[in-house]
Structures are given as structure tokens and as C-alpha cells.
Design a protein around this motif. Structure first.
Motif, PDB file in Angstrom:
ATOM      1  N   ALA A 171       0.817  -1.202   0.000  1.00 32.03           N
ATOM      2  CA  ALA A 171       0.000   0.000   0.000  1.00 32.03           C
ATOM      3  C   ALA A 171       0.849   1.249   0.000  1.00 32.03           C
ATOM      4  O   ALA A 171       0.461   2.268  -0.569  1.00 32.03           O
ATOM      5  CB  ALA A 171      -0.918  -0.020   1.220  1.00 32.03           C
ATOM      6  N   ALA A 220       1.620   1.847  -3.582  1.00 33.28           N
ATOM      7  CA  ALA A 220       0.531   1.811  -4.558  1.00 33.28           C
ATOM      8  C   ALA A 220      -0.001   3.220  -4.781  1.00 33.28           C
ATOM      9  O   ALA A 220       0.018   4.054  -3.888  1.00 33.28           O
ATOM     10  CB  ALA A 220      -0.582   0.899  -4.053  1.00 33.28           C
ATOM     11  N   GLY A 265      -2.982   5.473  -5.057  1.00 33.53           N
ATOM     12  CA  GLY A 265      -4.413   5.508  -4.787  1.00 33.53           C
ATOM     13  C   GLY A 265      -5.201   6.080  -5.939  1.00 33.53           C
ATOM     14  O   GLY A 265      -6.320   5.651  -6.234  1.00 33.53           O
ATOM     15  N   TYR A 314      -9.516   3.120   2.710  1.00 37.06           N
ATOM     16  CA  TYR A 314      -8.746   3.212   1.461  1.00 37.06           C
ATOM     17  C   TYR A 314      -7.698   4.315   1.582  1.00 37.06           C
ATOM     18  O   TYR A 314      -6.539   4.142   1.184  1.00 37.06           O
ATOM     19  CB  TYR A 314      -9.685   3.489   0.284  1.00 37.06           C
ATOM     20  N   LYS A 318      -4.765   3.266   3.687  1.00 32.67           N
ATOM     21  CA  LYS A 318      -3.852   2.314   3.053  1.00 32.67           C
ATOM     22  C   LYS A 318      -3.064   2.931   1.907  1.00 32.67           C
ATOM     23  O   LYS A 318      -1.871   2.678   1.758  1.00 32.67           O
ATOM     24  CB  LYS A 318      -4.645   1.101   2.534  1.00 32.67           C
ATOM     25  N   TYR A 319      -3.730   3.776   1.102  1.00 31.03           N
ATOM     26  CA  TYR A 319      -3.084   4.282  -0.112  1.00 31.03           C
ATOM     27  C   TYR A 319      -2.632   5.744  -0.009  1.00 31.03           C
ATOM     28  O   TYR A 319      -1.910   6.228  -0.891  1.00 31.03           O
ATOM     29  CB  TYR A 319      -4.030   4.121  -1.309  1.00 31.03           C
ATOM     30  N   GLU A 331      -3.991   8.343  -0.704  1.00 38.65           N
ATOM     31  CA  GLU A 331      -4.383   9.124  -1.877  1.00 38.65           C
ATOM     32  C   GLU A 331      -5.770   8.662  -2.317  1.00 38.65           C
ATOM     33  O   GLU A 331      -6.067   7.468  -2.290  1.00 38.65           O
ATOM     34  CB  GLU A 331      -3.367   8.895  -3.001  1.00 38.65           C
ATOM     35  N   GLN A 351      -6.834  -3.871  -5.418  1.00 36.01           N
ATOM     36  CA  GLN A 351      -7.114  -2.464  -5.148  1.00 36.01           C
ATOM     37  C   GLN A 351      -8.608  -2.153  -5.334  1.00 36.01           C
ATOM     38  O   GLN A 351      -9.177  -1.347  -4.599  1.00 36.01           O
ATOM     39  CB  GLN A 351      -6.261  -1.565  -6.045  1.00 36.01           C
ATOM     40  N   ASP A 394     -10.193  -3.367  -2.205  1.00 38.22           N
ATOM     41  CA  ASP A 394      -9.838  -2.498  -1.084  1.00 38.22           C
ATOM     42  C   ASP A 394     -10.808  -1.312  -1.016  1.00 38.22           C
ATOM     43  O   ASP A 394     -11.256  -0.908   0.063  1.00 38.22           O
ATOM     44  CB  ASP A 394      -8.402  -1.974  -1.231  1.00 38.22           C
ATOM     45  N   HIS A 395     -11.131  -0.757  -2.188  1.00 40.90           N
ATOM     46  CA  HIS A 395     -12.036   0.389  -2.205  1.00 40.90           C
ATOM     47  C   HIS A 395     -13.474  -0.037  -1.877  1.00 40.90           C
ATOM     48  O   HIS A 395     -14.161   0.633  -1.099  1.00 40.90           O
ATOM     49  CB  HIS A 395     -11.988   1.080  -3.571  1.00 40.90           C
TER      50      HIS A 395
END
Length: 352
Positions: A19, A22, A24, A44, A47-48, A50, A273, A276-277
């Protein structure tokens, strides 16, 4: 040029798929305006670091046309009445419910809605649901006088707004003409009655809104006194101390809808991903946020335990089953009828 040590290269390789590295914003979402609100997907962001990249649409008809014309994204946010059409057009990828960590927490009433599941396959991760109803200025219209039929009263010339969406307009007109139960399969006679009602309303329409905020502002300023709109508009007006509310008398006419996120076939972002969202959107914390801040109920049943109980009671979300059973539910309209609605609605808006 800077040189990187072998150890640093190894470290980069270790974290390349994590993450922390990654992007976002690599995730692209085709959505209604406003849903880029980061309160909806806190996990989200955590983790990202963004937010996803967003492109907006004003109606499901517009979204469908754009997707069919080659527009690409990872996720989109239609309502259940559109999903069968999108599946038939080969725009979607089925969802893997084993990757949706909050699937079991979803309200059973939501999971039973056609469009979330079709023939045993999950196509939508339900997110929010609510009403479309008649919102009115309570200082201009008394509660005992309010009705859908009032929208065609010449006394309200230039004081009415309808959504620039044929299906929603015809749902309202079908309710007003006593044919709400047949909204998705109107006979020729019922269709004519709904169309005649919309033509009677047209001289009173100040504008057909594509952005709910446009209607909210006009209602707050006194430019409008009646509008067919969503829960969020009612809440926005109340918070801005505008004397307005939504008519919730089932016998007089109100509609219920459910919307959510679908995985587009054009998606290029890694599946991890995507989920994840979806999982961030379906968290109970996301549900608390949309209930408390937007006035929409969420699909996750756990959200109702941690949200503002006074708001839940005020909006009738404390009994989802009766909420779903007590009003017209937006469902998929037969394709031939939908095409007929779209064509006739354009004629009505043009004054024919």
C-alpha cells in the motif's frame, strides 16, 4: 543521476506491491458528484494515502451512453434499476463476494434487490439507499395541502423543479396518476396519463436539475417551492435553516431506491485495489458517515448501531423492511418502455 544500493533495491522490491507504494489515484471511479467525499472510504485513504480519481455523471442514462461509447473506468456507481441493462450491454464484471469482507453484514433487504443479485450472481456492492420524494417549502405549502398533484397547479408556475432523468420523472408521474405499481410496465393508457401529467407540470418547471445542489440552492433562496429530489437535499436545506421537508406519506406518493458500486469490464487496476475500495465503502464507519452527514441510510446493518439514533428515527431508517415495502421501488424498466420514456421526456422538456 542518483545511484541506489543493492540493499535499497531489494527493499524497494519488497514494498513495490504494498500500500505504501501503490497509487491511490490509479483507481478510477465513474460516479455522481459529491461521492469523492473521503469520509466514505477512510480505510482506502489509510492504506493508499491518496484518493481515487473521479469522473462524474449527472444521470444513469448519461453514464450508460458514455460507457457504451468507450469511456473507461474501474468502478461505477449506478442504482439497481440500471444494472440489468449494464449487464446485458456487457459492461460489467461479476463481483466475488468472498472478497467483500462486509458482505455478510449487508442488510438482507438490500441483498434481495434485483440488480444487486441477478440469477444468483452478485453484480453490485450495495452502498446507499433512500427516498426520492417531493420536497417543499413548509412556509409556502402547508402539510395538509401537499401532494404530487400540486406540481401541476398553475399557482406554482416557475416554482417547480424535476430531475433531468426520464425514469425518475415517469416514476413521479406514475405515482401522481395512480399507476405507481405499474411504473416499470406501463400500458399505453397509463403511459399517456403519466406523459400528460408531466406536460401539465412543465409550465411550472423553472429548470430540470442535473446536479441536486442546483435545486437545493434554488429552494433555499425561495426561487423554488416544490422539487422532486433525494434525501440529501432535504438534509442540506434543514442544515441551512431553510423551512423545507420531504413528503413521506406513502399514500400520496414516494419512491425508494438503492445504489452501489459495480466493477466495470474496462477496468485495468489490480483486483486487490478494486476490492480495497469496495471494502472501505462498505465499512460500518462509512455507513455512520453517510447517515450522519448526508441523510442517506447505508447498506451495512452495523452502521445503524453507531450512527446518530435521532436521525435514524427521524428518517424512518429504524425499520428498513417497512421502508422498502411501503413505497414504489425503483426497478428496471422494460427496455422498450424505457426508450419510449426517454424519447417522450425530451419532447416534453422541449414544450411539445
Amino acid at each position: 543521476m542518483k545511484h541506489t544500493s543493492i540493499g535499497a533495491v531489494a527493499l524497494l522490491a519488497t514494498f513495490a506491491g504494498s500500500a505504501a507504494w501503490a497509487g491511490g489515484a490509479d483507481l478510477t471511479v465513474f460516479d455522481w458528484s459529491g461521492y469523492e467525499d473521503q469520509g466514505f472510504f477512510g480505510d482506502y485513504m489509510a492504506k493508499y494515502n491518496e484518493a481515487p480519481s473521479y469522473t462524474f455523471f449527472g444521470s444513469q442514462e448519461e453514464a450508460f451512453t458514455k460507457l457504451q461509447s468507450g469511456f473507461t473506468a474501474d468502478l461505477a456507481h449506478p442504482c439497481t434499476d440500471a444494472v440489468r441493462k449494464w449487464v446485458a450491454a456487457d459492461l460489467l464484471v461479476p463481483l466475488d463476494t468472498s472478497k467483500l469482507k462486509n458482505w455478510d453484514a449487508m442488510l438482507p433487504e438490500i441483498k434481495e434487490v434485483d440488480g444487486v443479485m441477478i440469477d444468483g450472481t452478485a453484480w453490485m456492492m450495495p452502498f446507499e439507499w433512500g427516498n426520492t420524494g417531493l420536497i417543499y417549502r413548509t412556509d409556502k405549502v402547508s402539510d395538509d395541502k401537499i401532494s404530487l398533484q400540486l406540481m401541476a397547479d398553475p399557482a406554482y408556475q416557475g416554482k417547480v423543479s424535476l430531475p433531468d432523468a426520464a425514469s425518475s420523472a415517469y416514476a413521479m408521474a406514475s405515482l401522481a396518476t395512480g399507476n405507481g405499481a405499474d411504473y416499470t410496465k406501463l400500458s399505453d393508457e397509463q403511459f399517456k396519463a403519466a406523459s400528460d401529467f408531466l406536460r401539465a407540470v412543465h409550465p411550472n418547471v423553472r429548470f430540470y436539475w442535473a446536479d441536486a445542489g442546483q435545486m437545493d440552492q434554488a429552494m433555499a433562496s425561495g426561487e423554488l417551492e416544490l422539487g422532486w429530489a433525494w434525501n440529501q437535499s432535504e438534509l442540506n436545506l434543514i442544515w441551512n435553516e431553510t423551512p423545507a421537508k420531504m413528503m413521506r406519506d406513502v399514500d400520496k406518493g414516494i419512491a425508494t431506491w438503492a445504489c452501489g458500486y459495480v466493477h466495470l469490464k474496462s477496468s485495468t487496476t489490480p483486483v486487490e485495489q478494486i476490492y480495497d475500495h469496495l471494502n472501505a465503502l462498505s465499512e460500518a464507519a462509512s455507513g455512520k458517515y453517510i447517515i450522519d452527514s448526508w441523510g442517506y441510510p447505508h447498506a451495512n446493518a452495523e452502521a445503524f448501531k453507531i450512527a446518530d439514533q435521532a436521525l435514524i428515527k427521524q428518517y424512518g431508517f429504524d425499520d428498513p423492511k417497512s421502508f422498502f415495502e411501503g413505497s414504489l421501488f425503483f426497478d428496471a424498466v422494460e427496455p422498450a418502455l424505457e426508450a419510449k420514456m426517454l424519447k417522450e421526456f425530451e419532447r416534453i422538456k422541449a414544450g411539445f
